[in-house]
Structures are given as C-alpha cells and as structure tokens.
Design an enzyme around this catalytic site. Structure first.
Site: not given
Ligand code: AMP
Length: 236
Positions: A33, A108, A146, A179, A190
């Site tokens: 993605k 989200r 990986r 990792r 996940r």
């Molecule tokens: P990501 O890089 O999209 O996996 O986001 C990393 C972290 O940022 C997530 O685990 C959340 O803690 C926070 N985060 C990112 N986007 C959101 C969202 N739309 N709503 C709430 N928390 C977010």
C-alpha cells in the site's frame, strides 16, 4: 528501484481537465500500500496523505502534538479522532490538494469516516475507495522471508532478493536480522487484525453508496498494480 524503472506500463498522468479525485487506499501489511500510494501520487500528480507519517513527523519535531501522541502510537493504539481529523482537514486545505489526494491510514474509525464524508461533501468530491486484496500465503512468504541490515536498514528477502552471503548485508557488511513484527506468527496476527478491522469499512463505504474498487494485488509488480489502479479509476 527508481520510479521511472518501475513504471514499465507507463501509466498516464491524469489531465488537468479531470475533476479532483479522492482516493482512499486500504491494504493489509505486505500488500504494498505504501509503495502504491507513492507511485500513484507521482503518476496522478496529487499528494499522498498518510496520517501515520504526519503523526510521526510531529513526534520527530518534538512538538506538543508529537509529545501528546507518542505514548499512544508507541503502544499501537489509535490517537484521538478529533486530532487526526483536524490534521487531515488542515492538510486538505493546502493548495496541492485542489486537484485531489490519496488518503492512506485515514479513516480508521466510524467518527473519522463520518468527518471525512463531511469534508468530501464540502469539496463536492466523490471518493473512490480502493482496498488492495492480497493472498495471505503470498504476503506471509513475502514478509516472513524478509530481513533487514541492522546498520543501514537495507531490506532483503530469502526468495525475491537474497543477500550474496547469508545473513550479511551486500552494501556495508552489516548483520541481517528478521524484524520481530515480520516473524510468521506475528505476520499472521497482523493480517488477522487487519481483516477484522477492515471488513467493517468495506461495509460502511458500501452502505453509504461509495464507489468501491477491490483490486487483487497478489500477483502484480508495483508498476503493474499502479497501472491497474489507474485503469480502474479512469472507468466511468
Ligand atoms: P500507520 O503508519 O498508518 O500504520 O499509523 C501508525 C500509527 O499512527 C497508528 O498505529 C496509530 O497510532 C496512528 N494513526 C495513524 N493514522 C491514524 C488514524 N487515522 N486514527 C488514529 N490513529 C492513527
């Protein structure tokens, strides 16, 4: 690999005459993605808006927002709807979003989805929601094979990109490690979590009459996938 090398199918830039587009990307870990969002942003000439990246920038800057969210993010929780929606609102108000944008990691929660609905209605933009579908066995092979160099961060894969000497980085001789979150059991967890959290979104967008375009990303190269997405979104 440079973007120019990846774009073997040469997706065309959208013409300035096209209306603004809002693409909402969903994808499991290992679906590509992040890569897709970057390639699409380049090909369509519209910004990639990742709420995760925006929040990480605040943490790096050490500002009040960063300090406020670092604990929650470190624990894998979600930051408040109000904060994240405010960040998205401010970002969408910037001039480079006039022709459209690609959302990655937002919405989200249901509140965020409803807030986004309002923001899109205000702009008169009809989004295209694109869940990237991946065969879990392929993702598990991809991610659990990986490894990463501890010193320079270079990525390797036992099947698709092995290092010349086992366990040693080709670039700087650093040690290669798997990792923790790429171990097979964790990858499965996940993927299951993603499946549980994403299904309700597909349902929500379906119920609210949004255009949903699921794309099978399992067997395609990044360039093929970006071309497929472009063909899909150009369809009336
Ligand atoms: P990501 O890089 O999209 O996996 O986001 C990393 C972290 O940022 C997530 O685990 C959340 O803690 C926070 N985060 C990112 N986007 C959101 C969202 N739309 N709503 C709430 N928390 C977010």
């Amino acid at each position: 690999m440079a973007i120019s090398e990846m774009n073997r199918e040469e997706p065309c830039r959208s013409s300035p005459g096209n209306g603004p587009r809002a693409l909402i990307l969903f994808g499991a870990p290992g679906s590509g993605k992040g890569t897709q969002a970057r390639l699409l942003s380049e090909a369509l000439g519209i910004p990639h808006i990742s709420t995760g990246d925006m929040l990480r920038e605040h943490i790096q800057a050490g500002d009040a927002i960063g300090k406020g969210v670092s604990g929650t993010m470190g624990a894998g929780g979600l930051v408040s709807d109000q904060l994240v929606s405010q960040l998205v609102k401010e970002r969408l108000a910037q001039g480079d979003c006039e022709r459209g944008f690609i959302l990655d990691g937002y919405p989200r929660t249901r509140t965020q989805a409803e807030t986004l609905d309002h923001m899109l209605a205000e702009r008169g933009v009809e989004p295209v929601v694109i869940p990237l579908i991946v065969d879990y066995n392929i993702v598990i092979a991809r991610l659990s094979g990986r490894s990463q160099c501890v010193s320079c961060g270079a990525l390797y894969n036992v099947t698709s990109k092995p290092s010349k000497a086992a366990g040693v980085c080709d670039l700087d001789g650093g040690k290669l490690i798997v990792r923790d979150d790429d171990r097979e059991s964790v990858v499965r967890e996940r993927l299951d979590a993603y499946q549980r959290k994403t299904k309700p979104w597909i349902e929500y967008f379906h119920q609210t009459g949004r255009r949903l375009e699921e794309i099978d990303a399992s067997q395609l190269t990044p360039a093929e996938l970006v071309a497929r997405i472009q063909v899909t979104i150009e369809r009336p």
